[in-house]
Design an enzyme around this catalytic site. Structure first.
Site, PDB file in Angstrom:
ATOM      1  N   SER A   1     -51.391  73.496 123.207  1.00 41.20           N
ATOM      2  CA  SER A   1     -50.302  73.731 122.270  1.00 41.20           C
ATOM      3  C   SER A   1     -51.124  74.298 121.083  1.00 41.20           C
ATOM      4  O   SER A   1     -52.163  73.972 120.657  1.00 41.20           O
ATOM      5  CB  SER A   1     -49.358  72.749 122.202  1.00 41.20           C
ATOM      6  OG  SER A   1     -48.451  73.167 120.921  1.00 41.20           O
TER       7      SER A   1
ATOM      8  N   TYR B   1     -47.202  64.065 119.365  1.00 42.57           N
ATOM      9  CA  TYR B   1     -47.376  65.253 120.308  1.00 42.57           C
ATOM     10  C   TYR B   1     -48.644  66.081 119.803  1.00 42.57           C
ATOM     11  O   TYR B   1     -49.541  66.433 120.750  1.00 42.57           O
ATOM     12  CB  TYR B   1     -46.202  66.172 119.978  1.00 42.57           C
ATOM     13  CG  TYR B   1     -46.321  67.440 120.736  1.00 42.57           C
ATOM     14  CD1 TYR B   1     -45.933  67.467 122.255  1.00 42.57           C
ATOM     15  CD2 TYR B   1     -46.827  68.546 120.388  1.00 42.57           C
ATOM     16  CE1 TYR B   1     -45.905  68.698 122.961  1.00 42.57           C
ATOM     17  CE2 TYR B   1     -46.571  69.809 121.084  1.00 42.57           C
ATOM     18  CZ  TYR B   1     -45.970  69.687 122.253  1.00 42.57           C
ATOM     19  OH  TYR B   1     -46.028  70.895 123.122  1.00 42.57           O
TER      20      TYR B   1
HETATM   21  P1  NAD Z   1     -39.956  72.677 129.937  1.00 36.79           P
HETATM   22  O1  NAD Z   1     -39.247  71.345 129.351  1.00 36.79           O
HETATM   23  O2  NAD Z   1     -39.237  74.014 130.038  1.00 36.79           O
HETATM   24  O3  NAD Z   1     -40.561  72.171 131.192  1.00 36.79           O
HETATM   25  C1  NAD Z   1     -41.358  71.091 131.454  1.00 36.79           C
HETATM   26  C2  NAD Z   1     -41.296  70.654 132.891  1.00 36.79           C
HETATM   27  O4  NAD Z   1     -42.352  69.616 132.979  1.00 36.79           O
HETATM   28  C3  NAD Z   1     -40.054  70.164 133.072  1.00 36.79           C
HETATM   29  O5  NAD Z   1     -39.728  70.670 134.449  1.00 36.79           O
HETATM   30  C4  NAD Z   1     -40.116  68.682 133.360  1.00 36.79           C
HETATM   31  O6  NAD Z   1     -39.355  68.245 134.289  1.00 36.79           O
HETATM   32  C5  NAD Z   1     -41.678  68.673 133.784  1.00 36.79           C
HETATM   33  N1  NAD Z   1     -42.112  67.174 133.636  1.00 36.79           N
HETATM   34  C6  NAD Z   1     -42.105  66.716 132.451  1.00 36.79           C
HETATM   35  N2  NAD Z   1     -42.541  65.233 132.557  1.00 36.79           N
HETATM   36  C7  NAD Z   1     -43.248  65.325 133.617  1.00 36.79           C
HETATM   37  C8  NAD Z   1     -43.716  64.384 134.460  1.00 36.79           C
HETATM   38  N3  NAD Z   1     -44.100  63.175 133.827  1.00 36.79           N
HETATM   39  N4  NAD Z   1     -44.193  64.575 135.768  1.00 36.79           N
HETATM   40  C9  NAD Z   1     -43.746  65.726 136.295  1.00 36.79           C
HETATM   41  N5  NAD Z   1     -43.032  66.852 135.677  1.00 36.79           N
HETATM   42  C10 NAD Z   1     -43.000  66.526 134.271  1.00 36.79           C
HETATM   43  O7  NAD Z   1     -41.187  72.624 128.650  1.00 36.79           O
HETATM   44  P2  NAD Z   1     -42.116  73.923 128.470  1.00 36.79           P
HETATM   45  O8  NAD Z   1     -41.907  74.538 127.152  1.00 36.79           O
HETATM   46  O9  NAD Z   1     -42.026  74.871 129.660  1.00 36.79           O
HETATM   47  O10 NAD Z   1     -43.603  72.972 128.442  1.00 36.79           O
HETATM   48  C11 NAD Z   1     -44.687  73.170 129.472  1.00 36.79           C
HETATM   49  C12 NAD Z   1     -45.715  73.015 128.709  1.00 36.79           C
HETATM   50  O11 NAD Z   1     -46.147  73.926 127.550  1.00 36.79           O
HETATM   51  C13 NAD Z   1     -45.811  71.444 127.926  1.00 36.79           C
HETATM   52  O12 NAD Z   1     -47.179  70.677 128.348  1.00 36.79           O
HETATM   53  C14 NAD Z   1     -45.570  71.893 126.565  1.00 36.79           C
HETATM   54  O13 NAD Z   1     -45.938  70.626 125.630  1.00 36.79           O
HETATM   55  C15 NAD Z   1     -46.343  72.956 126.452  1.00 36.79           C
HETATM   56  N6  NAD Z   1     -45.994  73.668 125.231  1.00 36.79           N
HETATM   57  C16 NAD Z   1     -44.677  74.331 124.993  1.00 36.79           C
HETATM   58  C17 NAD Z   1     -44.446  74.834 124.065  1.00 36.79           C
HETATM   59  C18 NAD Z   1     -43.091  75.510 123.897  1.00 36.79           C
HETATM   60  O14 NAD Z   1     -42.783  76.361 122.492  1.00 36.79           O
HETATM   61  N7  NAD Z   1     -42.057  75.443 124.622  1.00 36.79           N
HETATM   62  C19 NAD Z   1     -45.339  75.200 123.046  1.00 36.79           C
HETATM   63  C20 NAD Z   1     -46.469  74.898 123.191  1.00 36.79           C
HETATM   64  C21 NAD Z   1     -47.009  73.897 124.391  1.00 36.79           C
END
Ligand code: NAD
Length: 598
Positions: A467, A480
Site C-alpha cells: 500500500s 495497517y
Molecule cells: P476488499 O475488502 O474489497 O477485498 C479484500 C478481500 O480479501 C475480501 O474478499 C476478503 O474476504 C478477503 N480477505 C480478507 N481477509 C482474508 C483472509 N484472512 N483470508 C482470505 N481472504 C481474506 O479490499 P481491497 O481494497 O480490494 O484490498 C485488497 C488489498 O489491497 C488489501 O491487501 C489492501 O490492504 C490493499 N490496499 C487497498 C487499498 C484501497 O484503497 N482499497 C489501498 C492500498 C492497499
C-alpha cells in the site's frame, strides 16, 4: 550418452536421399502427432523434457537432423544441408510416422528456421496442421526484414539492424572455414556443457549428449549452405499455409524480439506468446512450452475449434496484446479474490487468457469470481476457500492446487484488511489480527506457493499487495501501515533472493481505491458498533468520491509482472508520496501528524 534422455522411446530409421535418420516416438500413435525439430548445436534429446510431458496426451515424434545425433551425415557435407534437402527429410519422417494425418510441427532454433521452410513451401501443403516456432526465424522473412530496413532506413530501423547484427556474431564465425570444426571438436566442445549451465542456466543432467562435437561441426553447414544465399535472395512468397504459434523468449541473446515485427503479413493465423527466459527454453521452461504446445495443438485438432478463436487470442476487445501474449494459458493464483482489487486482478488475468485460481475466506465470493473469470476468457478457473492467515490451511491449499492444476506461474498475495486508530487505542489483539492477515498471509503465500515455484526451477512471479501506507506514515494507521511496510520490505528481500532463479517479486502500493475495504475496516478505540458503522460509511463515501477503480490497479499488477517491476505505486497520490518519501521525507512526516476528522 546419446538417447539417454528419451527413456521408453520407440526408435526407427527412416531412409531419405542417401541418409538414414534416427527417429524416436513416444505416446499413443493413434493420437495427433507432434513432431519436434531440434536446433544447433543440439540433437533430438534437447526436447526430452518437453516430449515426455506431451507424450501423456499426444503421439510425439523427434528425429536427429541429418549429420546430428545418430542420423548419418551427407557426403560431401557442403551442399548437403540445404533447406530443400531438410524439407525432404521432414516429409520422409512425416510420411513414416503419420501417413494419413497432418502433423503438428514444433521447432526450436535451427529446428524452427527449417520448419519455417516446411510451412511456407507448396509441396508440404496439407501435411502440417500447425506450427509452433521458438527462437528461429524464417530466413526469407529475415531477408525481407533486413531489406526493408536497408532500403527505407530510419534511426529506429538502423538501430534494429545494428542490434540484431551484434547478436549474430556467431553466424559470421560459423562461416569461416575449418576453424569452427576445430573449436567444436576441441576445447569448445569440452566446455560447452558448463558454458550452457553458467550462461543459459540449463540444469545439469543428460543434456547435451556425447554427440555434441560432431553435431556442432556438421551443423556449421546449416549456416554455410543457407544463410547468405537466402538472406540476399529471400523468396517473395514465403507465406505460411498453417496456423503458427510464435513463442518469443524475451531474454534471447541471439535473436532480437523486433525480428518478428512484420510477421503478421506472412502468417494469416498468428498467435504470439512471450516468455521471460533465455534461448534454450526447451530445457529451462518445459512445463510452459508443453502447456502452450498442447493448447495450440488441441485448438487446431478438434473440428469444433476450427474457425474459432485461435488459442492465445484475447476474447474481449481492449485486452492488451502483450498481456494475452504473456499470460495466456498461465496458472495464476490470487488471494482476496472475492472482492475489490483481488477480483479485478483475477478478471484481468482471465481476460488475458490465464487459468485462474481465486482464493478467499469468502467461499461464495471466490466461486463467483471463478465463474465470471471463465465467462470473460479464462480457459479454466476455480474458486478455493482459505484464510491466508492460517498456516495449515495455506499449506493444504498449496498441496491441492499443485496436485490438481500444477505449480502456479504467477502468485498474487493480495488479501488484506483495514484497521485505523491511534497506536494506544489499538489493542494487542487488533495488532495481531492485522499482522496475521496482512503480513503473515503474504508470508504463508510466499512460503507455500513460492517454494513450489522455486523448487520447479522454471521461473515465475510473485506479486504482493502492499500500500502507499508502506512509505507514507500516518498517526491514524500505525498497525495497517506497519503491516504494509513489512510487506514492502519482505518483497524487496525475496526479490533479491529469487533473482537468480528467474522469479520476479513485485510490491504493489495503491493509494485510495474504491473497493469494499472501507466497509470492513475496523476502527480501533471505537467500542460502539453503530459509531463504527457510521465511520465505515463515511470512509466508503470518501473512497467513492475519490473513485479510483480497482481495474486500474489490476492493470498495474499485470504490467508489474510483464516488466518485472520491483515497487509499483498506483494512483497519483501514491506516486506523489513515493517521490516525497525519497526527496522530502520531512514533508511526509508533517503530513503524518494530520488527524483525520472522526
Ligand atoms: P476488499 O475488502 O474489497 O477485498 C479484500 C478481500 O480479501 C475480501 O474478499 C476478503 O474476504 C478477503 N480477505 C480478507 N481477509 C482474508 C483472509 N484472512 N483470508 C482470505 N481472504 C481474506 O479490499 P481491497 O481494497 O480490494 O484490498 C485488497 C488489498 O489491497 C488489501 O491487501 C489492501 O490492504 C490493499 N490496499 C487497498 C487499498 C484501497 O484503497 N482499497 C489501498 C492500498 C492497499
Amino acid at each position: 550418452m546419446a538417447g539417454a534422455g528419451l527413456k521408453g522411446a520407440r526408435e526407427r530409421r527412416v531412409r531419405t536421399g542417401g541418409i538414414e535418420l534416427c527417429v524416436a516416438e513416444l505416446g499413443d500413435a493413434a493420437r495427433p502427432t507432434v513432431l519436434l525439430v531440434h536446433g544447433y548445436p543440439d540433437s533430438k534429446e534437447v526436447w526430452s523434457e518437453v516430449a515426455t510431458r506431451l507424450a501423456e496426451e499426444f503421439h510425439v515424434v523427434l528425429y536427429d537432423v541429418r549429420g546430428h545425433g545418430r542420423s548419418t551425415a551427407p557426403a560431401p557435407l557442403r551442399g548437403g544441408f540445404t533447406l530443400e534437402k531438410l524439407t525432404d527429410d521432414f516429409l520422409a519422417v512425416a510420411d513414416a510416422v503419420s501417413p494419413d494425418r497432418p502433423v503438428h510441427l514444433v521447432g526450436h532454433d535451427w529446428g524452427s528456421v527449417q520448419s519455417w521452410e516446411f510451412v511456407t513451401v507448396p509441396r508440404t501443403e496439407g501435411r502440417i496442421a500447425s506450427f509452433t516456432s521458438m527462437s528461429g526465424p524464417s530466413l526469407d522473412h529475415f531477408g525481407h526484414w533486413i531489406k526493408t530496413r536497408m532500403t527505407r532506413p530510419t534511426p529506429r530501423r538502423v538501430g534494429q539492424l545494428l542490434g540484431q547484427g551484434a547478436k549474430s556474431w556467431y553466424v559470421y564465425m560459423l562461416h569461416t572455414p575449418v576453424l569452427p570444426e576445430l573449436a567444436w571438436r576441441g576445447p569448445l566442445g569440452k566446455r560447452w556443457p558448463k558454458l550452457l549451465e553458467r550462461l543459459e542456466k540449463i540444469p545439469a543432467g543428460d543434456y547435451p549428449t556425447a554427440s555434441l562435437p560432431g553435431d556442432a561441426a556438421h551443423g556449421a553447414w546449416l549456416y554455410r549452405d543457407n544463410v547468405r544465399a537466402r538472406l540476399s535472395r529471400p523468396r517473395p512468397d514465403a507465406f505460411a499455409h498453417a496456423p503458427v504459434q510464435l513463442i518469443t523468449p524475451t531474454g534471447d541473446a541471439f535473436l532480437s524480439e523486433r525480428l518478428y515485427d512484420d510477421l503478421g503479413s506472412w502468417v494469416p493465423q498468428l498467435t504470439r506468446r512471450t516468455l521471460p527466459a533465455k534461448h534454450w527454453v526447451p530445457r529451462t521452461r518445459p512445463d510452459q512450452l508443453a502447456a502452450w504446445i498442447g493448447e495450440f495443438v488441441r485448438a487446431h485438432e478438434e473440428p469444433s475449434a476450427r474457425g474459432a478463436r485461435p488459442a492465445g487470442q484475447p476474447v474481449r476487445k481492449g485486452v492488451r496484446p502483450e498481456h494475452a501474449e504473456r499470460f495466456g494459458g498461465q496458472l495464476v493464483l490470487v488471494t482476496g479474490a472475492a472482492s475489490g482489487i483481488g477480483r479485478a486482478t483475477a478478471f484481468a488475468f482471465a481476460e488475458a487468457g490465464a487459468r485462474v485460481v481465486a482464493v478467499d475466506r469468502d467461499a461464495e465470493g471466490a466461486a463467483r469470481t471463478a465463474e465470471m473469470a471463465r465467462l470473460i476468457g479464462a480457459p479454466e478457473a476455480w474458486g478455493e476457500t482459505a484464510d491466508v492467515s492460517d498456516e495449515q490451511e495455506m499449506e493444504k491449499l498449496a498441496a491441492k492446487v499443485a496436485a490438481d492444476h500444477g505449480v502456479v506461474d504467477v502468485l498474487v498475495n493480495n488479501a488484506g484488511i483495514g484497521l485505523t486508530g491511534s497506536f494506544f487505542e489499538t489493542t494487542p489483539e487488533e495488532w495481531k489480527r492485522v499482522l496475521d492477515v496482512n503480513l503473515w498471509g503474504v508470508i504463508h503465500g510466499c512460503r507455500t506457493f513460492g517454494a513450489q515455484m522455486a523448487a520447479r526451477g522454471q521461473g515465475g512471479h510473485i506479486v504482493n499487495t502492499a500500500s502507499a501506507a508502506a512509505f507514507q506514515p500516518s498517526r491514524a494507521l500505525p498497525a495497517y501501515s506497519t503491516s504494509k511496510a513489512a510487506v514492502l520490505m519482505l518483497s524487496e528481500c525475496l526479490r533479491a533472493e529469487l533473482a537468480g532463479q528467474d522469479i520476479g517479486v513485485s510490491a504493489i502500493c495503491p493509494g485510495i481505491v474504491n473497493t469494499g475495504i472501507t466497509a470492513t475496516t475496523r476502527f480501533a478505540g471505537v467500542a460502539d458498533e453503530a459509531e463504527e458503522k457510521r465511520r465505515q460509511r463515511k470512509a466508503s463515501r470518501m473512497y467513492g468520491l475519490r473513485n479510483y477503480p480497482p481495474e486500474k490497479v489490476a492493470d498495474a499488477i499485470l504490467d508489474a509482472v510483464l516488466h518485472n517491476r520491483a515497487v509499483v505505486p498506483v494512483t497519483p497520490e501514491a506516486r506523489g508520496a513515493h517521490v516525497l518519501s525519497r526527496l522530502a521525507p520531512n514533508a511526509l512526516r508533517a503530513l503524518a501528524r494530520w488527524q483525520p476528522p472522526a
